[in-house]
Design a protein around this motif. Structure first.
Motif, PDB file in Angstrom:
ATOM      1  N   GLN A 138      55.715  72.526  30.910  1.00 42.27           N
ATOM      2  CA  GLN A 138      55.518  73.407  29.925  1.00 42.27           C
ATOM      3  C   GLN A 138      55.926  74.933  30.384  1.00 42.27           C
ATOM      4  OE1 GLN A 138      52.437  72.103  31.542  1.00 42.27           O
ATOM      5  NE2 GLN A 138      52.386  70.464  30.022  1.00 42.27           N
ATOM      6  N   VAL A 139      56.308  75.978  29.287  1.00 40.50           N
ATOM      7  CA  VAL A 139      56.702  77.007  29.563  1.00 40.50           C
ATOM      8  C   VAL A 139      55.935  77.939  30.311  1.00 40.50           C
ATOM      9  CG1 VAL A 139      57.409  79.105  28.579  1.00 40.50           C
ATOM     10  CG2 VAL A 139      58.295  77.169  27.522  1.00 40.50           C
TER      11      VAL A 139
ATOM     12  N   ALA B 192      62.793  66.390  21.807  1.00 37.18           N
ATOM     13  CA  ALA B 192      62.393  65.786  22.852  1.00 37.18           C
ATOM     14  C   ALA B 192      60.907  65.585  22.781  1.00 37.18           C
ATOM     15  CB  ALA B 192      62.808  66.134  24.225  1.00 37.18           C
ATOM     16  N   PRO B 193      60.222  64.526  23.381  1.00 34.94           N
ATOM     17  CA  PRO B 193      58.857  64.412  23.729  1.00 34.94           C
ATOM     18  C   PRO B 193      58.418  65.571  24.224  1.00 34.94           C
ATOM     19  CG  PRO B 193      59.999  62.348  24.316  1.00 34.94           C
ATOM     20  CD  PRO B 193      61.110  63.372  24.163  1.00 34.94           C
ATOM     21  N   ARG B 194      57.112  66.117  23.668  1.00 34.60           N
ATOM     22  CA  ARG B 194      56.502  67.311  24.429  1.00 34.60           C
ATOM     23  C   ARG B 194      56.051  66.646  25.874  1.00 34.60           C
ATOM     24  NH1 ARG B 194      54.000  71.954  23.771  1.00 34.60           N
ATOM     25  NH2 ARG B 194      52.146  72.311  25.235  1.00 34.60           N
TER      26      ARG B 194
ATOM     27  N   PRO C 116      57.908  53.734  38.892  1.00 30.24           N
ATOM     28  CA  PRO C 116      58.270  55.198  39.105  1.00 30.24           C
ATOM     29  C   PRO C 116      59.558  55.487  39.376  1.00 30.24           C
ATOM     30  CG  PRO C 116      56.005  54.574  39.894  1.00 30.24           C
ATOM     31  CD  PRO C 116      56.596  53.369  39.905  1.00 30.24           C
ATOM     32  N   ALA C 117      60.144  54.839  40.409  1.00 29.99           N
ATOM     33  CA  ALA C 117      61.550  55.204  40.848  1.00 29.99           C
ATOM     34  C   ALA C 117      62.334  55.113  39.552  1.00 29.99           C
ATOM     35  CB  ALA C 117      61.995  54.409  41.836  1.00 29.99           C
TER      36      ALA C 117
ATOM     37  N   ALA D 217      56.300  63.853  34.220  1.00 33.94           N
ATOM     38  CA  ALA D 217      55.327  62.912  33.347  1.00 33.94           C
ATOM     39  C   ALA D 217      56.411  62.008  32.974  1.00 33.94           C
ATOM     40  CB  ALA D 217      54.574  63.574  32.361  1.00 33.94           C
ATOM     41  N   TRP D 218      56.359  60.828  33.687  1.00 36.36           N
ATOM     42  CA  TRP D 218      57.360  59.846  33.426  1.00 36.36           C
ATOM     43  C   TRP D 218      57.682  59.333  32.109  1.00 36.36           C
ATOM     44  CZ3 TRP D 218      54.272  57.513  38.073  1.00 36.36           C
ATOM     45  CH2 TRP D 218      54.916  58.093  39.266  1.00 36.36           C
TER      46      TRP D 218
END
Length: 361
Positions: free
Chosen positions: A85-86, A206-208, A55-56, A259-260
């Motif tokens: 998210q917006v 970018a990815p969602r 994760p780091a 969300a890594w």
């Protein structure tokens, strides 16, 4: 003029960054990944599958993304918080509205920028919706905040940012601009607004799941970090347990736990866009859209301006035009009873010609 712009060498150079794109006219729905985004995402998936990721490790990709977004949006790195998210980011702003505050929004704006404020009605927060063109005139001394999309999702219409900013400066009203349908094709100085939100999966390709909040420094103590968790700490990896006793001193205090897997691809996408001449991108995208608007003779047929925007829409209440575009192998979209096409880096004059052929058959 349009031919000289559209046939410039910039267009193929833009398109080379993507694996596909011919006939794809839906950047306003979902952008296409750059080749570097695909490579970065695949490499991260392989590291995870091989048990080599931690994760780091994602802190680097997040820092790269924040830095690149700062260059794209024209703000300082310390003024940026990350989210997913917006609507979730807008909810932080809405939760910070004083009891009984008035918020002005545009009628028919995207739900994610409007609904969070309506959800505060139990505290007396009042949402007044007016036509987009009337936002500036609707601001008065009792208006706490104006929330609006700089470019409207359903129509492609632009908000009059200059008029809104001028009106708000006279009354002390805060400005909250959703740049999701703008950044990536429209040069924007986000620092002019008190607050902005951008989901990067459309025009920034970018990815969602990677979104950004910009906050002017003087508002850091005014907003309530209602979604704050361990990642909002000054030292996130020392903030994993118990109360958040040391929130970040910068806008990172509004960070949401990431969300890594989306961030390596986001970093690659944003660094690509940060490397581009934003005005050249704008010229390319708008030149294509303007050529189509002129060929379809939409100038006098619509009640909204149709020139100068990469998103072009027109009435299609029965969906026949969208069906025709789809049948011709084009990826377009329909929103609010309108057909909608969008031109971005991968599009060429051939896409304009294919739209015209599809609609004229």
């Amino acid at each position: 003029m349009h031919e000289s712009l559209l046939r410039s060498p910039a267009a193929p150079a833009f398109a080379a960054a993507f694996s596909a794109g011919a006939g794809y006219l839906a950047a306003c729905t979902q952008g296409l990944p750059t080749r570097t985004t695909v490579d970065a995402t695949r490499a991260d998936l392989e590291r995870w599958a091989n048990g080599e990721s931690s994760p780091a490790d994602y802190d680097t990709a997040i820092a790269r993304s924040r830095s690149a977004f700062a260059r794209i949006a024209g703000v300082a790195v310390d003024d940026i918080a990350i989210g997913s998210q917006v609507s979730a980011i807008a909810a932080v702003i809405a939760a910070s509205a004083p009891d009984g505050a008035e918020v002005v929004c545009a009628t028919g704006d995207f739900s994610s920028i409007v609904a969070p404020f309506h959800a505060q009605a139990h505290r007396g927060v009042r949402v007044r919706e007016v036509p987009l063109s009337a936002l500036a005139d609707a601001v008065h001394d009792d208006t706490w905040l104006v929330a609006f999309s700089l470019v409207q999702s359903a129509t492609g219409e632009h908000a009059d940012a200059e008029a809104i900013l001028e009106a708000c400066s006279r009354t002390g009203t805060l400005t909250f601009a959703d740049l999701t349908q703008a950044l990536g094709w429209l040069p924007v100085d986000a620092s002019r607004f008190d607050l902005t939100v951008t989901h990067a999966y459309k025009w920034l390709c970018a990815p969602r799941g990677s979104a950004f909040l910009t906050v002017r420094p003087h508002l850091l103590g005014t907003l309530i970090p209602v979604q704050a968790g361990w990642f909002a700490g000054e030292d996130p990896w020392s903030s994993c347990y118990g109360p958040l006793t040391a929130p970040a001193l910068s806008a990172r205090r509004f960070d949401v736990s990431p969300a890594w897997p989306v961030w390596p691809g986001t970093a690659a996408a944003l660094e690509f866009f940060a490397s581009l001449d934003a005005h050249a991108v704008h010229t390319h995208a708008v030149g294509l859209a303007d050529r189509l608007a002129e060929a379809l003779d939409l100038r006098d047929a619509l009640s909204i301006p149709v020139r100068g925007c990469a998103i072009l829409t027109w009435p299609d209440t029965d969906g026949a035009d969208l069906v025709a575009l789809t049948a011709a192998g084009l990826r377009a979209s329909g929103r609010a009873g309108r057909a909608r096409v969008a031109f971005h880096l991968w599009n060429t004059p051939d896409d304009v010609d294919r739209v015209l052929a599809a609609l004229q058959t």
